[in-house]
Design a protein around this motif. Sequence first.
Motif, short mmCIF file in Angstrom:
data_model
loop_
_atom_site.label_atom_id
_atom_site.label_comp_id
_atom_site.label_asym_id
_atom_site.label_seq_id
_atom_site.Cartn_x
_atom_site.Cartn_y
_atom_site.Cartn_z
N TYR A 289 0.70 -1.30 -0.09
CA TYR A 289 0.08 0.35 0.46
C TYR A 289 0.85 1.44 -0.56
O TYR A 289 -0.05 2.52 -0.03
CB TYR A 289 -0.94 -0.15 1.33
CG TYR A 289 -1.28 -0.96 1.78
CD1 TYR A 289 -2.39 -2.23 0.57
CD2 TYR A 289 -1.46 -2.26 2.94
CE1 TYR A 289 -3.22 -2.86 0.96
CE2 TYR A 289 -1.68 -2.83 2.51
CZ TYR A 289 -3.06 -3.66 2.44
OH TYR A 289 -3.48 -4.56 2.42
N THR A 291 2.98 4.54 -0.60
CA THR A 291 2.57 5.97 -1.23
C THR A 291 3.62 6.95 -0.84
O THR A 291 4.69 6.47 -0.37
CB THR A 291 1.44 6.60 -0.50
OG1 THR A 291 1.73 7.20 1.27
CG2 THR A 291 -0.07 6.31 -0.72
N ASP A 292 3.79 8.00 -1.96
CA ASP A 292 4.80 8.53 -1.97
C ASP A 292 4.95 9.38 -0.77
O ASP A 292 6.22 9.35 -0.02
CB ASP A 292 4.58 9.88 -3.07
CG ASP A 292 4.77 9.29 -4.12
OD1 ASP A 292 5.09 8.59 -4.32
OD2 ASP A 292 3.95 10.42 -5.16
#
Lengths: 316, 291, 336
Positions: A289, A291-292
């Motif tokens: 999962y 993210t940046d």
Amino acid sequence: MAKTILEVKNLKKYFHTPKGMLHAVDDVNFTIEEGKTLGVVGESGCGKSTTGRAILRLHEPTSGEVIFNGENILTKNKDEMRLLRRQMQLIFQDPYASLDPRNTVSEIIGEPLKLQKIIPDKAKRLEKVYELMETVGLAERLVNTYPHELDGGRRQRIGIARALAMEPKFIVCDEPVSALDVSIQAQILNLMQDLQEQMGLTYMFITHDLSVVHHFADDIAVMYLGQLIEKAPSGMLFDKPTHPYTQALLSAIPVPSLNKKRERILLKGEITSPINPKPGCRFAARCPYATDRCRSEEPKLKEIEPNHFVACHLCD
Amino acid sequence: MAATKAAPKKRSQFEEVWRRLKKNKMAMIGLAIVVFLVLLAVFADFLFDYEQVVIKQNTAIRLQGPSAEHWFGTDEFGRDILARLVHGGRISLVVGVIAVAIALVLGGTLGAISGFFGGKVDMLISRAMDILLAVPSLLLSITIVSALGPSIINLMIAIAVSSVPGYARIVRSSVMTVRDNEFVEAAKAIGANDAQIIASHILPNCLAPIIVQVSLKVASAILSTSGLSFLGLGVKAPTPEWGSMLSGGRAYLRNAPHLTVFPGLCIMLTILSMNLLGDGLRDALDPKLKQ
Amino acid sequence: MAQKNPKDLILDIKDLVIHYETDDGTVEAVNGIDIQLEYGKTLGLVGETGSGKTTTALSVLRLVPDPPGVIKNGSIFLDGKDIMNLPQKELEAVRGHLASMIFQDPMTSLNPVFTVGDQISEVIALHENCSKAEADQKAGDMLEVVGIPRERFGEYPHQFSGGMKQRVVIAMALACNPKLLLADEPTTALDVTIQAQVLETMKGLREKYGSAMIMITHDLGIIAEVCDEVSVVYAGQIVEHGTLVDVFNHTRHPYTEGLFGSLPNIEIKRNRLSPIPGLMPDPTDLPKGCCFAPRCKYATPECEKARPGKKWLSDTHYVRCSRYDEPNFKIEREDQ
């Protein structure tokens, strides 16, 4: 409410290596209540053993505080520390390497009593050794045998007796059963459970085996690459694993039963290096999962419900 | 209660080691030879008169082969070789054993410190040892004896110093392997200090290579003595000593080989017996080999 | 009881007895083990340290160290070949080609001075009569099959992590497409999440190539995951054998029951474990009767008199326990 026996604050232990600074334990915080067991789980190289040894000052921590019974033990000098060791003990993983092959069972178990001059008299010390042997379930006739003549289970009992000799309050158990066969493992786990009840011991139980901590611990802390990423009471952690790594770890345990087929979360990739770690969440490279934000900002440990702490941006 | 708790046939460490050593035939042979040589050296004066037999020259009977009168023959000055060997054993054995003991204590301590603490201490000690090793050991001994003046004590010191680096290295490397064992950490966890850990856990587990080294080094110390004596830096001329007897007999090797054969045999016997005994001790001290 | 058709069997071991004759006495490692494994099936051998499971696997490739190991009795047929009477040259052709082995420790089964690619391609070149280039090509394919990029062909074992190394070992074992794979605790040295990856890889490959497999492990969880049949080994004998369902859900042998009782199970939280009391018997001095009797809570004096024979409970399920001669005997563990 039980009294807090141990509080670890911002504990760090870095090692110099030729490749750079190895962040073995990085800013770990937790507390253990008297008479309870904290299970610390994680995979090899996650810093769980180093944490245990840093708490006992067998590895000198780089920074942080270890507050035992209200006092910061990291400020103690050698003599004070020596006395403190009576209260804080260690049980080792490898029952083969942790006993001096040239000493007999009675010498090993009696050594702390002799060194700390608790029972300087030889005959009285032997009495106490017999008493300890009985406590851990070792037959009297083994008193003059050498460790190599005994099997793993009995050797582990010697290690436990040695740790108990000075009547400690707190014991760090570093994978005490992982080198043993299943049937012996269960015997030792039961013994440790009995001792805890009889003597009111507090355990920090370090292991890679989640099914063992689930059975044994009141609270569980999950570590990943030197950091504590989730901590909760045992039942809560198993019912509601929140950190993606905890979820993957739980799902990866092979269960000896055919009845429930669980959904397995397979992680991709290998554990990244703890040497000069990049900023951001250390699990991001394997996290499904990520993210940046995960790759740039380090998540802090937050209480998402009472007693349940998680370090993950997804919980925001 | 107390009566029932008497330890089942608890033997002391010494008895236990002796019991195991006795089982080893080769070690017992070695021990017998060592005891025999030591007894000869101790009672040398009762066996042969020093002034009359050992150093008194009699050129009439020089270079005679073994006979009923002179069991091992006579040397180039007509002295009885057996008598000289018995008396020579005093010096050779004492020099061999004491030189090795000094070297072991010095080298062992340095090696243990450097292996246990590592880091800068190790760096310093190891480099110092390397410097000593870089100088040929005979040259080093010569330098030391020349500086201190020739005498048997200085000779022993010189031989000891030149073999210190060897011990330091052996002890250092075995200490380093033992140091990382968990039982050392266990000792720390119960509050043992560094000296206690080294003395009661580390050194006993490093014995095997040290014992072997010791039994070999006694021999080389005896030989070094002869080398130094030959240069006039050790034992002075008429005093018998195995090494110098051996080198002194070289000139007559072709016509009177007994001049070299017997001292050679004595040295060989010493080394052999020390080795057998050493191997036996090493095994007897290791509880893992207990039967 | 069901005798399987010998034509369907990749491996047929009958009454295998292996002793290690040492100065300290004779270690009775394997005492009459039978294994009938069909093509493409997976058999799990579970047992504790020293139960003889590794020795059994080694004997299939005639790799039991001799001396001290002596095969006293028994026959081993691998894909119809009589392994016990095969000349050395043909044995070498069997090893790695017809059957190959994966060892527990990936660190020691790879040679540190050769690149992983060369090690795999060597196995292929040895067995398949092909050029070096072809072998290299196929070795690269095998690396990809186990999930390692082909570009890492030229790297040395120390450049790989534990899980990767074990996958290299698996690639090596599968390189010649063996009909039987002997896996000795292949994931014990690995972390759980890595273990999950490796097991998944192995399962996938088995399906793809249709190899039969013997999985040796002490972990009943792994057995539940990858095996079709299970043999529970104790003191060199199979004390209970059956399909997964037979052994896990209709457990019959007291030792198997004890193993389940010893395991902390994350599905069911129990207050205390129920371990098997006592220790494994000394393999140089095994009891005359049932080897488990001294630790068994159901044991009667009868149990100590003679070794129990096989007692077939269904077409697929047998136990070695003489208590089942009594019509109403039941162990405490309930059918699941």
